[in-house]
Design an enzyme around this catalytic site. Structure first.
Site, PDB file in Angstrom:
ATOM      1  N   GLU A 215       0.918  -0.943  -0.141  1.00 21.53           N
ATOM      2  CA  GLU A 215       0.051   0.118   0.093  1.00 21.53           C
ATOM      3  C   GLU A 215       1.087   1.164  -0.017  1.00 21.53           C
ATOM      4  O   GLU A 215       0.352   2.364   0.381  1.00 21.53           O
ATOM      5  CB  GLU A 215      -1.005   0.055   0.955  1.00 21.53           C
TER       6      GLU A 215
ATOM      7  N   LYS B  35     -15.855  -1.700   2.491  1.00 19.13           N
ATOM      8  CA  LYS B  35     -14.773  -1.963   1.465  1.00 19.13           C
ATOM      9  C   LYS B  35     -16.012  -2.668   0.415  1.00 19.13           C
ATOM     10  O   LYS B  35     -16.590  -3.885   0.738  1.00 19.13           O
ATOM     11  CB  LYS B  35     -13.972  -3.075   1.642  1.00 19.13           C
TER      12      LYS B  35
END
Ligand code: PGA
Ligand code: ZN
Length: 445
Positions: free
Chosen positions: A222, A355
């Site tokens: 990330e 999500k």
């Protein structure tokens, strides 16, 4: 009206296959979306369909999901109104027929659901966030949400970013046990200012790590640095040092967040810290540890402090820390309204990670978001560790006024595409629609 649906196999930020869907409506107006994918996935997430053919991409191909879109789903949805997201998503769920979308694949379903939103926005010549805002407003009986979420969920709002600085766990070769050490620029007065602070701190942290002899250049999945430190808590201290070195005040300007991602070092009875020694902790020990950290450092947010099945532990964690920190359920709730209902009933956590691919459609995502807001839970719209050039979640976070967003770090373009989209949206939505740290004013220090 949907005229054509077409899917193809493309690749995400880890070079792993994923699915892209294009939907074309009348007048050749078209929309396109790409589905993200996690690494530290929760056990209760909707099912991502992978081919399992080890001769292609280690079994990770998505040609079956692609084929489901191009045949069965295309046949069922052609002719439907792309702007009627609720009917499209219901049709997708009904067609699949399983609880966890395992027959057609949640990746196939989400690709279509998201692409429909993009196509509908195009057909109406609206920016995506405005189309989402219309859907959200029509879907929600918005009323007035209870504190501390009263300001959320109403008019489009720029979110407070929660940004990864140091990565550990499954995103960085298990160099550290905890997965994310994040910063929350709670004192910034606009999204643009927040982003400036974040970028300055990130670069300062890289230099700091290098000066101290740690890895301060190479990054994890990330975009966070992945140094091999001597302890988990050292990562918190280094991030605080970087904040101070930038002339900012830890706590008031920039607070700290953690994604413990503890499901991924839980063996069913114990939490096993392995990166810097071999420690076996039970739930109570982990809660003690987190309480100590919250007392010693300006930590305002803890995600997955305990494992996805440890409901009793979560209840105790919430009793002990619920008024001092945002306790986010990621693997715990998996954006699933039934799991969130259980959490509300048991008073487990006070916040939910959102999500889209954990649940698999836009409409169900809205439902979970609304349930959270109605019950005073803070939602945090989140990307996955496997991302692409798709920026849909930035638009979704603004449109639903979720208040917070978590996209990873500010390196790697699959992250920046969302941060940059938010800069564009801020020009349209306005600086005064920035909630920033006000969300956290409800917490006891
Ligand atoms: P994942 O990580 O996408 O690998 O699950 C993100 C998170 O845990 O929040
Ligand atoms: Zn997480």
């Amino acid at each position: 009206k949907i005229e054509q649906i077409h899917a193809r196999e493309v690749f995400d930020s880890r070079g792993k296959p994923t699915i892209e869907v294009e939907i074309r409506c009348a007048d050749s107006r078209a929309g396109r979306a790409i589905v993200p994918s996690g690494a530290s996935t929760g056990r209760f997430e909707a099912c991502e369909l992978r081919d399992g053919d080890t001769n292609r991409f280690g079994g990770n191909g998505v040609l079956q999901a692609v084929s489901h879109v191009n045949h069965e789903i295309a046949a069922a949805l052609t002719g439907m109104d792309a702007a009627d997201q609720q009917s499209i998503d219901r049709a997708l769920c009904d067609l699949d027929g399983t609880e966890n979308k395992s027959r057609l694949g949640a990746n196939a379903i989400l690709g279509v659901s998201l692409a429909a939103a993009h196509a509908a926005a195009e057909a109406q010549q609206l920016p995506l966030w405005k189309h989402f805002a219309q859907l959200w407003q029509s879907a929600a009986d918005l009323g007035q949400f209870p504190p501390p979420t009263a300001a959320l969920g109403q008019q489009p709002l720029m979110p407070l970013p929660m940004v990864n600085m140091i990565s550990g766990g499954l995103h960085a070769g298990r160099n550290l046990d905890f997965q994310d050490y994040l910063i929350l620029p709670v004192g910034a007065t606009s999204y643009r200012e927040a982003l400036e602070w974040i970028i300055t701190i990130y670069h300062r942290l890289g230099r700091l790590l290098t000066e101290k002899g740690y890895e301060g250049v190479l990054v994890g999945d990330e975009g966070g640095y992945g140094p091999k430190l001597t302890s988990n808590v050292q990562a918190v201290e280094l991030v605080i040092e970087a904040i101070e070195a930038c002339g900012l005040k830890p706590g008031t300007d920039v607070a700290i967040g953690l994604d413990v991602a503890s499901s991924h070092f839980y063996d069913g009875t114990h939490y096993r810290l392995a990166a810097t020694g071999d420690e076996r902790l039970n739930s109570g020990d982990v809660i003690d540890l987190l309480e100590k950290w919250v007392s010693a450092y300006p930590i305002v947010s803890i995600e997955d402090g305990l494992a996805e099945d440890d409901w009793e532990g979560w209840q105790e964690l919430t009793r002990r820390l619920g008024d001092r920190a945002q306790l986010i359920g990621d693997d715990l709730f998996v954006t699933n309204r039934r799991r969130l209902e259980k959490g509300l009933e048991l008073a487990a956590g006070n916040s939910v990670l959102i999500k889209v691919n954990q649940i698999g459609t836009v409409w169900e995502t809205f439902e979970t978001l609304r349930l959270a807001l109605q019950n005073g839970f803070w939602p945090v719209v989140s990307a996955r560790s496997g991302e692409t050039e798709d920026h849909t979640i930035a638009d979704l976070a603004v449109a639903t006024a979720a208040g917070q967003i978590k996209i990873g770090s500010i390196a790697r373009s699959e992250r920046l595409v969302k941060y940059n989209q938010l800069l564009r949206l801020e020009e349209q939505v306005g600086h005064d629609a920035y909630q920033g740290g006000r969300i956290f004013s409800a917490l006891k220090s």
